[in-house]
Write a protein that holds these residues in place. Structure first.
Motif, PDB file in Angstrom:
ATOM      1  N   TRP A  80      50.973  39.730  53.235  1.00  0.00           N
ATOM      2  CA  TRP A  80      49.624  39.958  52.725  1.00  0.00           C
ATOM      3  C   TRP A  80      49.587  41.255  51.926  1.00  0.00           C
ATOM      4  CZ3 TRP A  80      45.793  36.501  53.349  1.00  0.00           C
ATOM      5  CH2 TRP A  80      45.859  35.608  54.406  1.00  0.00           C
ATOM      6  N   GLY A  81      48.645  41.344  51.030  1.00  0.00           N
ATOM      7  CA  GLY A  81      48.259  42.594  50.421  1.00  0.00           C
ATOM      8  C   GLY A  81      49.063  43.049  49.231  1.00  0.00           C
ATOM      9  N   ALA A  82      48.344  43.498  48.210  1.00  0.00           N
ATOM     10  CA  ALA A  82      48.941  44.058  46.997  1.00  0.00           C
ATOM     11  C   ALA A  82      47.877  44.891  46.304  1.00  0.00           C
ATOM     12  CB  ALA A  82      49.427  42.947  46.081  1.00  0.00           C
ATOM     13  N   GLN A  83      48.278  45.543  45.238  1.00  0.00           N
ATOM     14  CA  GLN A  83      47.351  46.334  44.443  1.00  0.00           C
ATOM     15  C   GLN A  83      47.465  45.880  43.000  1.00  0.00           C
ATOM     16  OE1 GLN A  83      48.072  50.554  44.647  1.00  0.00           O
ATOM     17  NE2 GLN A  83      46.138  51.066  43.665  1.00  0.00           N
ATOM     18  N   MET A  84      46.344  45.463  42.410  1.00  0.00           N
ATOM     19  CA  MET A  84      46.332  45.009  41.024  1.00  0.00           C
ATOM     20  C   MET A  84      45.784  46.123  40.140  1.00  0.00           C
ATOM     21  SD  MET A  84      44.722  41.583  39.325  1.00  0.00           S
ATOM     22  CE  MET A  84      46.081  40.574  39.914  1.00  0.00           C
ATOM     23  N   PHE A  85      46.372  46.272  38.962  1.00  0.00           N
ATOM     24  CA  PHE A  85      45.945  47.272  37.990  1.00  0.00           C
ATOM     25  C   PHE A  85      45.413  46.553  36.764  1.00  0.00           C
ATOM     26  CE2 PHE A  85      48.757  49.322  40.861  1.00  0.00           C
ATOM     27  CZ  PHE A  85      48.325  50.639  40.934  1.00  0.00           C
ATOM     28  N   LEU A  86      44.252  47.011  36.260  1.00  0.00           N
ATOM     29  CA  LEU A  86      43.545  46.321  35.185  1.00  0.00           C
ATOM     30  C   LEU A  86      43.222  47.272  34.034  1.00  0.00           C
ATOM     31  CD1 LEU A  86      41.853  45.453  38.183  1.00  0.00           C
ATOM     32  CD2 LEU A  86      41.914  43.450  36.751  1.00  0.00           C
ATOM     33  N   THR A  87      43.187  46.717  32.822  1.00  0.00           N
ATOM     34  CA  THR A  87      42.880  47.497  31.624  1.00  0.00           C
ATOM     35  C   THR A  87      41.400  47.847  31.563  1.00  0.00           C
ATOM     36  OG1 THR A  87      42.354  45.548  30.301  1.00  0.00           O
ATOM     37  CG2 THR A  87      44.673  46.274  30.313  1.00  0.00           C
ATOM     38  N   LYS A  88      41.031  48.631  30.549  1.00  0.00           N
ATOM     39  CA  LYS A  88      39.608  48.978  30.382  1.00  0.00           C
ATOM     40  C   LYS A  88      38.774  47.732  30.098  1.00  0.00           C
ATOM     41  CE  LYS A  88      39.954  50.137  25.497  1.00  0.00           C
ATOM     42  NZ  LYS A  88      39.836  51.163  24.485  1.00  0.00           N
ATOM     43  N   GLU A  89      39.420  46.667  29.583  1.00  0.00           N
ATOM     44  CA  GLU A  89      38.718  45.388  29.366  1.00  0.00           C
ATOM     45  C   GLU A  89      38.670  44.550  30.639  1.00  0.00           C
ATOM     46  OE1 GLU A  89      40.212  47.131  25.788  1.00  0.00           O
ATOM     47  OE2 GLU A  89      41.430  46.331  27.406  1.00  0.00           O
ATOM     48  N   GLY A  90      39.356  45.015  31.681  1.00  0.00           N
ATOM     49  CA  GLY A  90      39.342  44.316  32.957  1.00  0.00           C
ATOM     50  C   GLY A  90      40.440  43.286  33.139  1.00  0.00           C
ATOM     51  N   MET A  91      41.414  43.273  32.228  1.00  0.00           N
ATOM     52  CA  MET A  91      42.488  42.292  32.329  1.00  0.00           C
ATOM     53  C   MET A  91      43.657  42.860  33.140  1.00  0.00           C
ATOM     54  SD  MET A  91      41.073  39.806  30.914  1.00  0.00           S
ATOM     55  CE  MET A  91      42.387  38.624  30.781  1.00  0.00           C
ATOM     56  N   PRO A  92      44.276  42.038  33.995  1.00  0.00           N
ATOM     57  CA  PRO A  92      45.382  42.521  34.816  1.00  0.00           C
ATOM     58  C   PRO A  92      46.641  42.776  33.990  1.00  0.00           C
ATOM     59  CG  PRO A  92      45.134  40.157  35.092  1.00  0.00           C
ATOM     60  CD  PRO A  92      43.992  40.617  34.237  1.00  0.00           C
ATOM     61  N   VAL A  93      47.307  43.892  34.276  1.00  0.00           N
ATOM     62  CA  VAL A  93      48.548  44.214  33.581  1.00  0.00           C
ATOM     63  C   VAL A  93      49.692  44.516  34.538  1.00  0.00           C
ATOM     64  CG1 VAL A  93      47.544  44.992  31.416  1.00  0.00           C
ATOM     65  CG2 VAL A  93      47.865  46.629  33.275  1.00  0.00           C
ATOM     66  N   MET A  94      49.367  44.823  35.802  1.00  0.00           N
ATOM     67  CA  MET A  94      50.421  45.133  36.764  1.00  0.00           C
ATOM     68  C   MET A  94      49.935  44.841  38.171  1.00  0.00           C
ATOM     69  SD  MET A  94      51.836  47.760  38.994  1.00  0.00           S
ATOM     70  CE  MET A  94      51.486  49.432  38.470  1.00  0.00           C
ATOM     71  N   VAL A  95      50.868  44.365  39.000  1.00  0.00           N
ATOM     72  CA  VAL A  95      50.605  44.166  40.420  1.00  0.00           C
ATOM     73  C   VAL A  95      51.687  44.916  41.181  1.00  0.00           C
ATOM     74  CG1 VAL A  95      50.413  42.498  42.306  1.00  0.00           C
ATOM     75  CG2 VAL A  95      49.580  41.898  40.025  1.00  0.00           C
ATOM     76  N   LYS A  96      51.259  45.707  42.151  1.00  0.00           N
ATOM     77  CA  LYS A  96      52.216  46.415  42.997  1.00  0.00           C
ATOM     78  C   LYS A  96      52.295  45.661  44.326  1.00  0.00           C
ATOM     79  CE  LYS A  96      52.367  50.882  42.827  1.00  0.00           C
ATOM     80  NZ  LYS A  96      52.099  52.328  43.015  1.00  0.00           N
TER      81      LYS A  96
END
Length: 119
Positions: A80-96
């Protein structure tokens, strides 16, 4: 056979965001992180994170669900569990995932889909 217990679903994520080839559009993560069930966990980053020309300024952190207390499930399943990173437009670009960074610009489509949905 009687009346249904629950009403019909008012919105179908599958119909709105899944392609005929079973690829989920990244717009779904925007919807969940800013308009839907995950909005209360989306936060602005103090310091933007960048790689490959992409910059994340928001994060939606569900890594708290990766605690040992919640690891009581079949070991064949992903954690379970991860951290998603999103652009200023709100689109995902990275998942840790478990400390490993999966960037959209370097991941295969299969790896990207896995990172988005396992996390």
């Amino acid at each position: 056979a009687g009346e249904p217990v629950f009403p019909d679903a008012p919105f179908s994520y599958s119909a709105a965001f899944r392609s005929p080839t079973n690829i989920w559009d990244d717009r779904m993560e925007y919807e969940l992180a800013f308009q839907g069930i995950g909005a209360h966990r989306t936060k602005a980053l103090g310091t933007p994170v960048s790689a490959g020309g992409e910059t994340a300024v928001f994060t939606n952190d569900l890594s708290v669900f990766g605690t040992p207390a919640l690891e009581k499930r079949d070991p064949a399943f992903a954690s379970w569990g991860a951290q998603m990173f999103l652009t200023k437009e709100g689109m995902p670009v990275m998942v840790k995932l478990k400390g490993q960074e999966v960037w959209k610009h370097t991941a295969s489509e299969e790896e990207w889909q896995y990172a988005k949905f396992v996390g």
